[in-house]
Each structure stands twice: as C-alpha cells, then as structure tokens.
Design an enzyme around this catalytic site. Structure first.
Site, short mmCIF file in Angstrom:
data_model
loop_
_atom_site.label_atom_id
_atom_site.label_comp_id
_atom_site.label_asym_id
_atom_site.label_seq_id
_atom_site.Cartn_x
_atom_site.Cartn_y
_atom_site.Cartn_z
N SER A 1 0.84 -1.20 0.00
CA SER A 1 0.00 0.00 0.00
C SER A 1 0.88 1.25 0.00
O SER A 1 2.11 1.16 0.08
CB SER A 1 -0.91 0.00 1.23
OG SER A 1 -0.14 -0.03 2.41
N LYS B 1 9.67 -10.05 -9.43
CA LYS B 1 8.73 -11.11 -9.08
C LYS B 1 7.48 -10.59 -8.34
O LYS B 1 6.37 -11.05 -8.63
CB LYS B 1 9.43 -12.17 -8.23
CG LYS B 1 8.60 -13.42 -7.99
CD LYS B 1 8.35 -14.19 -9.29
CE LYS B 1 9.61 -14.86 -9.81
NZ LYS B 1 9.34 -15.67 -11.01
N CYS C 1 -9.39 26.88 12.36
CA CYS C 1 -10.44 26.11 13.04
C CYS C 1 -10.17 26.08 14.55
O CYS C 1 -10.37 27.08 15.23
CB CYS C 1 -10.54 24.72 12.44
SG CYS C 1 -12.07 23.85 12.89
N HIS D 1 -11.34 26.12 6.79
CA HIS D 1 -10.14 25.40 6.38
C HIS D 1 -9.73 25.88 4.99
O HIS D 1 -10.00 25.20 3.98
CB HIS D 1 -10.38 23.89 6.38
CG HIS D 1 -10.50 23.30 7.74
ND1 HIS D 1 -9.43 22.81 8.44
CD2 HIS D 1 -11.58 23.14 8.55
CE1 HIS D 1 -9.83 22.34 9.62
NE2 HIS D 1 -11.14 22.56 9.71
N GLU E 1 -7.01 25.78 3.46
CA GLU E 1 -6.05 24.92 2.75
C GLU E 1 -6.72 24.02 1.72
O GLU E 1 -6.08 23.57 0.75
CB GLU E 1 -5.27 24.06 3.75
CG GLU E 1 -6.08 23.12 4.60
CD GLU E 1 -6.58 23.75 5.88
OE1 GLU E 1 -7.00 22.99 6.79
OE2 GLU E 1 -6.55 24.99 6.00
#
Length: 549
Positions: free
Chosen positions: A13, A189, A381, A507, A509
């Site tokens: 991941s 592999k 915030c 927020h 951003e």
C-alpha cells in the site's frame, strides 16, 4: 460515451495511486479533455469522518460537505475537475445503500448477494460520473490487489469492460519494483505475482506503472512485459521524487504515458502543453527566500494528518519564490518543555484544526508566544478557538476562560457549541460541513489578502466563538473581521497591533493549488518573509558605540 480508466495498486500500500491518478487527470486536462475523478475505498466505514488521523490521515472536505479521503485533495490540487459526494465511495457506503434498498423492498424479495447486487451498486457509482460533457472518468481503487475487502470493487470494474466494451476501458496497475542492496539488483517477481492476482480475477492490465528507487533497466522492463502480458512500451517507470510531488506528471510524460492513454482509448486530444507546470516547478527549484514555519498540532507523527496544510504552505512559497521549511511540533512538547525553548527561531507559527483536549494547552501557549513576540501567526479552526481562549485569559482578564469542548462547566465559555449541534448523537457527517459565505471587514488583513469583501470557504467544526464576549475582545484589540452574512457566526479574528495575527474558523487549505496559492496562506508566508528579512537587516546594520559618537 465517456471512456474509463481504472487505477489499481499491488505489492504494497501507499504507492501513490492517488498522486498517479491526479497526475493522469492533469495531463489529460492539458490535452484538452474533460475529466472526472473518483476513489473507491474498501474499508467498511461509511466515510473517513469518524476515523482517527493517526490511522487514516486528514479528512478532506468538499464544497458539498462530503467528508472524503485525502486523495481527493490531490485530485483538486492537480486538476480542475469538479468533485462531489459521488467521487468517494467506501464499502460501508455501498453496503449501506444496498441494505436500505433491501429494507425498502426494492429487490422484490430476491436473495441479496455480492454478485449482482453489491457489484451493480458499485457500477452505478461509476456511472454517476459518466455524464454528458465528460470525456474520461478516472477511478482509483483503494487498497492492494489481493486484499479480500477489495474483491467486490475489482469484480465490478471487470464487469464494466464487458458492459461498455473493452475499447472504452483502460486498466492501469501501479506496482513496486523493490531493490535489494544485498543482491545488488531489482526484483520483478512481486510485480509478476500482483498482475497474476489481477488476471485470476479476470483483469488484464493495459499499462503497468512501476514505482522504483532506481532506473528500471531495459532487461527488467522486457521481463516484466513478457511475464505480465503487456507491451514493453506500456511498462512505465515512475522513480521516487526527491524534490517535489509535483514532478510526478513530468516523469509520466517522459515515459509517454499520456500518448499511450490517448492512443489506447482512441481519444481526440490536442498536443500536450504543460509549460505552466514547468514554470511552477522552476519556481520551486529556484527560491529567492527561505522561511521556517512551525506547525503546532496533536497529530504531527502522522505525515498525512495535516497534508493539505503542508501543501498550502508550499503553494504559498511557490507563489512567493520561497522555500518553506516546516517544523512539525507536538503540542504536548510545548507543555513539557515550554514555548520559549520549542518555538524560538521560527519565522511563523501555525496552529491547525483538531479535536479534544489533549494538546490544547500547548496550542494556547504557542498562540501566546506568537502574540507577545510579534511572530506571524495563523490559526485554523481549533487554532482560532485556541487564540480566543489565550486572549481571554491573558489580555481580557477572564482567567478561567475555555471552550466547552474542553470543560463543559467552565466559568467563561468563550468558545461554545453551535446552536444546531445540541441534541445530535451521531458523530458521522453531522458537523458544520462544506462551503459557507463570509463577509469581511474592509481594510482588514483578510480583506487585503483576498481582495474581496465576500468569500466562500469550507468548514468542519461543531464549536464556535461565543458572541457574548465579542465587545470585550474588540475593546482589548482582538477584532472580528469576518462573519457569516447574518453576523451571527464569527469566521475571522485579527489582532490589531500585530504584523500578522489572523485566525479563521474555516479550512482555507482545501482551496489551495500549486498554481494558485490560497490568499491567506500567501499573506501568512509573506509576513514570515518580512520578519526574517527584518531580522537579517537588523543583524547586519552597523552599531555605533558611544566612543564613536
């Protein structure tokens, strides 16, 4: 008919499927195509809104109030594709819809099964974006091939090629080529096994994008192509980027990925023109200034917990030809060692959003340090709420001032719960979420930064400035310079006698891009540059001794 690109991942991941999907979207947009992006996440949570940032990273909020995966932030930063709640589906969201239909009787007494009912629901989610005016839908499948929870999504995208015809569907598989130092060679592999798992499901990748630390040799590329049943030219190297994530699209262009996609899907596209992106990268590589910003939070150990904040700081730096060095500071470190020791030497201090009491004292102390030492400060915030608490205690004289989130019985509740939040018991999707308008005071720092008196920003909060204390704050120098159009909700506060002390309930951003920095972040970094340059000039200014005079 819109074409479909499905991006899957294998081996491990965190390979960067989101960045790769966003980069593909950006390249196709620059070739004149209209793109939509979405992500499927295999976890059973309905959305990431109730998940810990330590596990999942930040929760990214859209204009419509959807709480989504942070990869949607990459989609917005790299492309102009509109995003909505139809752009992020989880296993929980899919199953909730299926169960609600079953309870409603929509299946007419049939036995409800993964195939076809769950897979049909997933395919319907894909079709929601395949509307008129869209050329390509890019769908990222979260998780790793082989994960049991991802099987319904993979089965669904296999079926879509049958439903629409293979000519309208392209499978891109992102994988890892590990390099073993002891053996002195790269290993193919794991990639072979990952593709084998996909082929067992019935999906043959059309393109392989291979993440690697080192250059992929010709022999390895040929070996991968042969054993994975793909064209050699469709084995794309994507080497790790040492400098910036915004280099990823250029790396893909060098390997002709956009040409491959256009050809394989039969798209009518104009020649690629990414000069604006190249100019942006040049600004990153050749900064005229450098500033150090301290980000004081409680989730600092997770690199993605404040992902959009870090990116917005970088965007501001790009617009100002400045390298922004971020010092990640645990709020509890300030509580243990003191603000003076931890925060000295910074050119600016930013306190981001968050929840709960832990670390709040450190954030309040950081705010006081910035206020008293005239260090540029930006509160977001919870950062606004900490600024209000600090000012109430140390300037207004309300010694026991606090937020009712931290102390429900505090003597001076300068921050309290929004009126419409009382009585709510469910935690998921119930905060004040999405985009709301804000009216700014003319001549305020926020107004100067935006260049407008009415702005729209995204929110994610339950608590708000208590209007009962507004006059006391203004009398002592902390002014409300932004509020909801009806004047009831405080959105921006500023300190009158300070180079840059701005705190916002929103927020900002979430609306920043590398090619278009957010005005408030730009103003904050600009103030940090001014502070650093001022200190530098002061250090080099000749000092006259008494004897010389």
């Amino acid at each position: 008919m819109p074409k479909h690109i499905f991006v899957t991942g294998g081996v491990v991941s965190s390979l960067g499927k989101g960045l790769t999907s966003a980069s593909i979207g950006m390249l196709l947009e620059h070739r004149g195509l209209r793109v939509r992006l979405q992500k499927f996440d295999p976890y059973i949570n309905v959305d990431p809104g109730t998940m810990s940032p330590f596990q999942h990273g930040e929760v990214y909020v859209l204009d419509d109030g959807s709480e989504t995966d942070l990869d949607l932030g990459h989609y917005e930063r790299f492309t102009n594709a509109p995003l909505s709640r139809d752009c992020n589906f989880t296993t929980g969201k899919i199953y909730l819809s299926v169960i609600q239909k079953e309870r409603h009787g929509d299946y007419l007494g049939r036995t409800v099964q993964v195939i076809p009912h769950v897979t049909d629901e997933i395919k319907a989610a894909v079709r929601k974006l395949a509307t008129d005016g869209v050329d390509v839908v890019i769908t990222e499948i979260g998780g790793t091939v082989g994960d049991i929870e991802g099987l319904p999504f993979l089965e669904s995208i296999r079926q879509i090629a049958l439903d629409l015809g293979k000519a309208n569907v392209l499978y891109i598989h992102l994988t890892l080529i590990p390099y073993l130092k002891a053996a002195g060679e790269a290993k193919t592999k794991p990639t072979q096994h990952s593709v084998e798992r996909l082929r067992q499901i019935g999906i043959q990748p059309d393109i392989l994008i291979c993440r690697t630390e080192r250059e992929l040799s010709k022999d390895d590329a040929e070996k991968i192509a042969l054993f994975c049943n793909v064209e050699k030219r469709a084995v794309i190297e994507e080497r790790d980027k040492e400098f910036s994530i915004y280099e990823v699209p250029l790396s893909l262009v060098e390997n002709h990925l956009d040409d491959l996609i256009v050809e394989k899907l039969g798209l009518k596209a104009k020649p690629l023109d990414i000069d604006d992106w190249r100019v942006m990268l040049q600004r990153i590589k050749n900064p005229a200034h450098e500033v150090t910003i301290g980000v004081v939070g409680k989730y600092i150990k997770h690199r993605d917990a404040y992902k959009s904040v870090y990116e917005a700081l970088d965007h501001a730096g790009i617009s100002l030809a400045t390298r922004v060095v971020v010092r990640r500071i645990e709020a509890e470190e300030i509580e243990r060692e003191g603000a003076e020791r931890v925060l000295s030497g910074l050119d600016g201090i930013l306190v981001p959003g968050g929840f709960d009491y832990r670390g709040s004292t450190g954030k309040v102390d950081a705010t006081r340090y910035a206020r008293e030492r005239k260090v540029p400060f930006f509160g977001i915030c919870l950062g606004l709420q900490c600024a209000v608490i600090e000012f109430a205690r140390n300037v207004v004289g309300l010694e026991n001032a606090n937020s009712t989130e931290f102390d429900s019985n505090c003597q001076y509740p300068v921050v309290c719960m929004l009126d419409d939040q009382y009585g709510i018991t469910d935690k998921g999707g119930t905060m004040r979420l999405g985009t709301y308008p804000c009216k700014l005071v003319e001549g305020s720092k926020a107004h100067v930064a935006y260049g407008s008196l009415l702005v729209h920003e995204r929110h994610r909060h339950r608590f708000e400035f208590n209007n009962q204390f507004r006059q006391q704050f203004a009398a002592n120098g902390l002014e409300v310079t932004g509020s909801s159009p009806n004047g009831k909700l405080v959105e921006v506060v500023e300190l009158r006698e300070h180079p840059w002390f701005v705190a916002v309930q929103c927020h900002p951003e979430f609306k920043s891009k590398p090619t278009k920095a957010h005005p408030l972040y730009r103003g904050f970094v600009q103030a940090a540059i001014a502070r650093r340059e001022g200190k530098k000039n002061e250090a080099t200014r000749p000092r006259h001794t008494a004897a010389a005079v």
